[in-house]
Scaffold this motif. Sequence first.
Motif: not given
Length: 174
Positions: A20, A55, A72
């Motif tokens: 991230t 994430t 991601d």
Amino acid sequence: LKEKKEVNVLCLGLDNSGKTTIINQLKPSNLSLYGPLSDDWKHVSQTQTQHIVPTIQEFKVVINVLSFTVFDMSGQSRYRNLWEHYYNGDKLRMVVAKEELDTLLNHQDICSRRMPVLFFANKSDLREALSSVKVSQLLCLENIKDKPWHICASNAVKGEGLQEGVDWLQDHIR
Ligand code: GTP
Ligand code: MG
């Protein structure tokens, strides 16, 4: 004027490895490196969630002639409990990383395609960091014969090494 080429980029790595952070470096506030962005990208960027751990996010970034859609993916996985209880050392993390990489490269959707693979040996600023050569040895990258690959040492917090990686990726997308 050529149309921008649309490509998908999967950003994969173990949890806490810096995915991230790397991707956030490619976002607008940090993009002086890459030049001005198109309005459609700005629209996409406004819909992005901020740093959430773990994430999963998707966004689009335009760098020169390429329009990247970056996925991601959280590094959290079935191994997380094992790490918490048993795996503290980075050497063991490398073993797990290699296992995950091998699983990825052997996947039917991946193994048949000549997609370029870019590795970041991230957190290179840490005193205990392994060199990119050492990382490539531990991951046995020389065994990847059917895809172009490249490894860069990076410091995602400072943005160092990321440009080299993105430039390489751009050169190897056809
Ligand atoms: P998950 O989403 O949980 O899979 O993690 P991630 O791979 O997205 O990691 P993230 O980008 O959240 O980074 C984890 C931590 O490492 C954060 O505290 C970052 O600031 C830090 N970090 C990321 N890159 C670097 C780096 O190059 N050097 C140092 N020292 N810290 C870094
Ligand atoms: Mg993340």
